[in-house]
Design a protein around this motif. Structure first.
Motif, mmCIF file in Angstrom:
data_model
loop_
_atom_site.group_PDB
_atom_site.id
_atom_site.type_symbol
_atom_site.label_atom_id
_atom_site.label_comp_id
_atom_site.label_asym_id
_atom_site.label_seq_id
_atom_site.Cartn_x
_atom_site.Cartn_y
_atom_site.Cartn_z
ATOM 1 N N ASP A 68 21.387 -13.374 9.517
ATOM 2 C CA ASP A 68 22.294 -13.691 8.413
ATOM 3 C C ASP A 68 21.614 -13.335 7.105
ATOM 4 O O ASP A 68 22.195 -12.706 6.232
ATOM 5 N N ASP A 69 20.366 -13.736 6.957
ATOM 6 C CA ASP A 69 19.524 -13.370 5.813
ATOM 7 C C ASP A 69 18.097 -13.702 6.204
ATOM 8 O O ASP A 69 17.853 -14.413 7.179
ATOM 9 N N THR A 88 20.955 -7.380 7.637
ATOM 10 C CA THR A 88 21.327 -8.754 7.297
ATOM 11 C C THR A 88 22.795 -8.819 6.881
ATOM 12 O O THR A 88 23.346 -7.861 6.338
ATOM 13 N N ALA A 89 23.408 -9.956 7.172
ATOM 14 C CA ALA A 89 24.812 -10.155 6.810
ATOM 15 C C ALA A 89 24.965 -10.348 5.317
ATOM 16 O O ALA A 89 25.945 -9.911 4.719
ATOM 17 N N ARG A 90 23.974 -11.006 4.699
ATOM 18 C CA ARG A 90 24.039 -11.275 3.262
ATOM 19 C C ARG A 90 22.910 -10.532 2.558
ATOM 20 O O ARG A 90 22.233 -9.711 3.137
ATOM 21 N N ASN A 111 23.935 -7.138 3.192
ATOM 22 C CA ASN A 111 25.310 -7.491 2.823
ATOM 23 C C ASN A 111 26.319 -6.772 3.715
ATOM 24 O O ASN A 111 27.338 -6.262 3.251
ATOM 25 N N GLU A 115 27.880 -10.336 12.119
ATOM 26 C CA GLU A 115 27.750 -11.617 12.814
ATOM 27 C C GLU A 115 26.548 -11.509 13.752
ATOM 28 O O GLU A 115 26.661 -11.037 14.882
#
Length: 446
Positions: A68-69, A88-90, A111, A115
């Motif tokens: 995610d991060d 990373t998702a963020r 970003n 998932e």
């Protein structure tokens, strides 16, 4: 808070929220990205206070790290030799993950909205940093293509390494200095490793951020001295503080502004509150004997500003000499980052030793475009004829006055413009350490 019945963990949590909110409200994208660092440090302190052991991120074989991060403390625990890429998702291009990836020359996607879960574990993945793609279990033919492209990329990096020690000269003899931009003392090592000719921009803001009081003269002196000693006989250009309403520092007691990019910042603060300026100048001049220091001043728009700066510099040098401190003469330059400065660069050039063109602000001020606004990316044309005309005008006026002119903004690393800059007569390009050899190659290929 202990007297009010709260424990230490709660106090840390409250402090974290306060500083995270402060950084999140900043206009500067790099500073906003530091929120993740603040939360990471706070989480680690809380775990220590609560006696909770730290979880590490371990890998037994080379892997793509998908999450995610990622926080600084998590990445520190990783065996860097076993990391192939980050996804990373963020995050943002200024997040810790992105910065680490650049320093390690690894592909990274941030970003992505990915998932990241257990379902990805053990699968074959491809991170294409050039096209912003993350492929999971690609078809064999596509995987072969990607492996070939990766091998070519590795070969290109190895070829760049062979350029260390080479001159920054084109085939027709034209040459240019290639320096590095750094933001803290530790970055000097990366500049040397990249074989940069010197430091073209040493941002001094790091000394003022993340604290609750002004850095002392001794603290600043120690940092400048460390970088100057590290760089030896290579020039180090220190930019005086560029704090402003967009970089909210409580102890500066700055008022809220409608448009902080055009407000009370940088040299305007220094000239209005000379006690801050004098402390920094004293530290720089004291450190000057340990290397080749130069000083440049940001956000200049008039001759009067330069003359006032020189008066204060003269007072500082005189005071230091009277106090018995040895000092050296240093070059004094200014950043050309406003259309006003570029348009009167013929007059400004008679007052200073060099120009350094800050293309980031010059672009946004000339085009009336907020470069942080993603909706305006197509309008923020860094190759706009108006930008290039202002750069050329500035360089020509510098040379007529017998001084040199460089570029220290992001545009300096744009190899599509390297030949243009050489043709203009730009004397120096200052880029991130990871871009030094890339730009050197672009010069030598001309």
């Amino acid at each position: 808070m202990l007297e009010e019945g709260f424990n230490a963990e709660y106090a840390v949590e409250m402090a974290q929220n306060q500083f995270a909110e402060l950084f999140a409200a900043m206009d500067d994208e790099y500073m906003r990205a530091r929120v993740a660092d603040i939360k990471d440090i706070s989480r680690r302190v809380i775990r220590i206070l609560a006696g909770i052991p730290e979880d590490g991120i371990l890998a037994d074989e080379p892997v793509i790290v998908a999450a995610d991060d990622l926080t600084p403390s998590e990445t520190v625990k990783m065996d860097k030799n076993k990391i192939l890429a980050f996804v990373t998702a963020r995050g943002s291009s200024n997040s810790h993950t992105a910065i680490l990836a650049r320093s390690m020359n690894l592909p990274a996607l941030v970003n992505t909205g990915l998932e990241a879960g257990e379902s990805l574990n053990g699968k074959i993945g491809v991170v294409d940093g050039f096209h912003g793609e993350f492929l999971v279990e690609p078809e064999p033919e596509l995987l072969d293509q990607m492996i070939h492209r990766k091998n070519q990329w590795v070969a290109d990096l190895e070829a760049l390494e062979q350029l260390k020690g080479k001159d920054n000269a084109a085939s027709d003899g034209r040459r240019i200095d290639i320096f590095a931009n750094i933001g803290k003392v530790e970055d000097a090592e990366a500049a040397l490793e990249a074989d940069a000719g010197g430091i073209g921009l040493f941002r001094s803001e790091f000394l003022y951020l993340g604290r609750d009081s002004f850095p002392t003269e001794e603290e600043q002196f120690s940092s400048y001295k460390a970088v100057l000693e590290k760089m030896g006989d290579k020039k180090v250009i220190i930019r005086t503080l560029d704090i402003g309403a967009d970089k909210k520092v409580d102890y500066f007691c700055l008022e809220e502004e409608e448009n902080p990019a055009l407000g009370y910042r940088a040299i305007r603060i220094c000239l209005d509150r000379p006690e801050i300026f004098i402390t920094q100048l004293r530290a720089i001049f004291r450190a000057s004997v340990y290397g080749r220091a130069a000083i440049m001043f940001p956000m200049i728009v008039s001759v009067n500003e330069i003359r006032r700066i020189k008066e204060i510099v003269g007072q500082v040098k005189k005071a230091l000499s009277q106090e018995g401190y040895p000092i050296k003469e240093v070059e004094l330059g200014i950043m050309i980052e406003t259309p006003a400065a570029a348009l009167i660069s013929d007059r400004l050039a008679r007052e200073v030793d060099f120009f350094s063109i800050g293309t980031n602000d010059l672009t946004q001020y000339t085009l009336a475009v907020d470069r942080q606004n993603q909706k305006l990316e197509s309008t923020c044309d860094t190759h706009h004829p108006a930008i290039l005309k202002l750069i050329q005008m500035t360089v020509e006026n510098a040379h007529r006055a017998g001084i040199w002119a460089g570029i220290c903004g992001e545009l300096a690393a744009d190899t599509d413009l390297t030949e243009t800059f050489l043709s203009m007569g730009v004397d120096e390009l200052s880029v991130s350490p990871s871009s030094v050899l890339k730009v050197r190659k672009a010069v030598r290929d001309l």
